[in-house]
Design a protein around this motif. Structure first.
Motif: not given
Length: 171
Positions: A148, A156-157
């Motif tokens: 993450r 991407k996040e």
């Protein structure tokens, strides 16, 4: 004569301890009810007294580069409790910072968690535990898995701000 000497002794003692009282400061400017996550490139790492600090460049929403200043505990405490050294962060390295930004909008942040983007691992925050320290935060901390961290670091996040109970009530 004894009274004069006693008065001078007490005055000298008060003057000696008053310097250390004024030398320390509060973290009251940091919004401890809002945990912000950002990534950036280290421009300077100062493993020095009185607080360890990291300067890093962050691109804002408009694409402008803003130099942020993150600060935390003392180098002695971070070394003893977290294993930090003057090589914990390198200039040019990309990092993920989770912390409390200043209420006045200046690019200053009291860091609570730091991660290396390259491997996604968290840098031990010290204090002998991983849980949030009441002095530093009033927000429930979620530890980030390495995959993450890397997703956030690569864009991407996106991680929204985490709000504590007091900030939720103000919304």
């Amino acid at each position: 004569m004894k009274r004069v000497m006693l008065f001078l002794g007490l005055t000298a003692g008060l003057l000696l301890i008053s310097g250390s009282v004024f030398a320390h400061h509060s973290n009251a400017l940091s919004d401890k009810d809002r945990l912000t996550t950002m990534t950036g490139t280290v421009t300077k790492f100062a493993f020095a007294n009185p607080h360890v600090s990291i300067s890093y460049d962050v691109k804002d929403a408009r694409g402008n580069v803003v130099n942020w200043y993150a600060f935390g505990g003392s180098p002695v405490a971070l070394h003893r409790e977290g294993g930090w050294t003057n090589k914990t962060f390198q200039v040019g390295e990309q990092i993920l910072v989770r912390g409390h930004v200043n209420r006045d909008g200046k690019p200053l942040v009291l860091f609570v968690r730091l991660y290396h983007c390259s491997g996604g691992e968290m840098v031990n925050p010290g204090r002998g535990k991983i849980e949030g320290d009441e002095y530093l935060t009033r927000v429930k901390l979620e530890e980030l898995a390495p995959n993450r961290v890397q997703a956030v670091c690569t864009g991407k996040e996106r991680m929204p701000d985490v709000l504590g109970e007091l900030a939720k009530d103000k919304k």
